[in-house]
Enzyme design. Structure first.
Site, PDB file in Angstrom:
ATOM      1  N   SER A 183       0.831  -1.198   0.000  1.00  0.00           N
ATOM      2  CA  SER A 183       0.000   0.000   0.000  1.00  0.00           C
ATOM      3  C   SER A 183       0.874   1.261   0.000  1.00  0.00           C
ATOM      4  CB  SER A 183      -0.972  -0.036   1.191  1.00  0.00           C
ATOM      5  OG  SER A 183      -1.950   0.963   1.077  1.00  0.00           O
ATOM      6  N   ASP A 229      -9.043  -4.316  -6.103  1.00  0.00           N
ATOM      7  CA  ASP A 229      -8.546  -3.343  -5.122  1.00  0.00           C
ATOM      8  C   ASP A 229      -9.381  -2.062  -5.211  1.00  0.00           C
ATOM      9  OD1 ASP A 229      -7.094  -1.586  -3.528  1.00  0.00           O
ATOM     10  OD2 ASP A 229      -5.154  -2.297  -4.245  1.00  0.00           O
ATOM     11  N   HIS A 261      -7.152  -5.337  -2.004  1.00  0.00           N
ATOM     12  CA  HIS A 261      -5.996  -4.530  -1.605  1.00  0.00           C
ATOM     13  C   HIS A 261      -5.143  -5.232  -0.559  1.00  0.00           C
ATOM     14  CE1 HIS A 261      -3.733  -0.836  -1.003  1.00  0.00           C
ATOM     15  NE2 HIS A 261      -3.958  -0.894   0.289  1.00  0.00           N
TER      16      HIS A 261
END
Length: 312
Positions: A183, A229, A261
């Site tokens: 991320s 995601d 994600h």
């Protein structure tokens, strides 16, 4: 599933490892040899000179699909905690490392978690990668709210700590370093690669970053995105990251099929096998792993794969 080779004629990134091997091969040919004679047991931590001549950075047996998909590689490992009070530039972490010194030094990888997360979210990568022949540090960031650029700086601080003052510094080749992250940590790995072009590899995992143009990156980069995601949609993050990287760069884009994600925050065979292959190929210059990256891999776990194959 889509598999789209970007440019089948892109020249590989020729590092010092490749140049040294080429010069050695020329010298051997001039002497009428194909390899150096094997040294007595114990030469350079037990590694025969002939093997070192082929590639001094290869670590472990020849790979197979089973070996790169396994939860543990061929190296026994240990781990040690790094207290926040013992370091500067990041908030401590955990080091995972091969216990053997018989094969010489290893490449090193720093891994950052994402926004609001701690190192526990990427901890599974520590033993997975270390057991394949790397020294790995998973870090905690100075603040869980740190933005990608800060996380990139902290990844570099962690690598500097590993190679300069850590208890395992003598096990590490400071010229063979890489960064990874999830991320905002993945965005941080792009920032780190942009800041330090001497890195050998970068792997952003479902990365998030407000910067979309990475045309100045010179580090071989594997961008991993996830089809479903909704935090860092591939259309606005991983795909533009990949397409903005130079066409002349060794790069790849792997999109995980039907994944979210958070897919890289728990043991994931697809993430592991291609991360291992990328790190082995570009950190260790180990062409034995190229078979898993080129031609483009296919399978039910892969929604899309693009790359600049061939690599060598």
């Amino acid at each position: 599933m889509r598999s789209v080779p970007d440019s089948p004629t892109v020249p590989p990134r020729r590092g010092i490892h490749h140049v040294l091997r080429t010069l050695l091969a020329l010298a051997l040919a001039a002497a009428g040899l194909t390899a150096l004679p094997a040294a007595p047991a114990g030469a350079r931590d037990g590694a025969p000179l002939a093997a070192l001549a082929a590639n001094p950075y290869e670590r472990g047996p020849a790979p197979t699909v089973a070996s790169i998909e396994a939860t543990r590689g061929p190296f026994a490992i240990a781990q040690t905690t790094v207290a926040a009070s013992a370091v500067s530039g990041f908030r401590g972490g955990t080091i995972y490392y091969p216990t053997s010194t018989a094969e010489g030094t290893f490449g090193a990888v720093a891994v950052s978690p994402g926004f609001t997360a701690s190192q526990s979210s990427v901890a599974w990568l520590g033993p997975r990668l270390a057991s394949q022949g790397f020294v790995v540090i998973t870090i905690d960031t100075l603040s869980v709210y740190d933005q990608p650029a800060s996380r990139g700086t902290q990844l570099l601080a962690a690598l500097d700590y590993l190679t300069a003052t850590s208890a395992v510094r003598t096990r590490i080749d400071r010229n063979r370093l890489a960064v990874m992250g999830h991320s905002m940590g993945g965005g941080g790995s792009l920032s780190a690669a942009n800041t330090r072009p001497t890195l050998q590899a970068a792997i952003p995992l479902t990365g998030w970053h407000t910067v979309k143009n990475w045309s100045s990156v010179r580090v071989p980069t594997l961008v991993v995105g996830a089809e479903n995601d909704t935090v860092a949609p591939v259309a606005s993050h991983s795909e533009p990251f990949y397409t903005s990287l130079p066409a002349t760069l060794n790069k790849a884009y792997l999109e995980l099929n039907a994944a979210s994600h958070s897919a890289p925050t728990s043991p994931n065979v697809t993430v592991a096998k291609y991360s291992i292959s990328w790190l082995k190929r570009f950190v260790d210059d180990d062409t034995r792993y190229e078979q898993f990256l080129c031609p483009a891999p296919r399978g039910s776990a892969i929604e899309e794969y693009r790359d600049t194959c061939p690599h060598s």
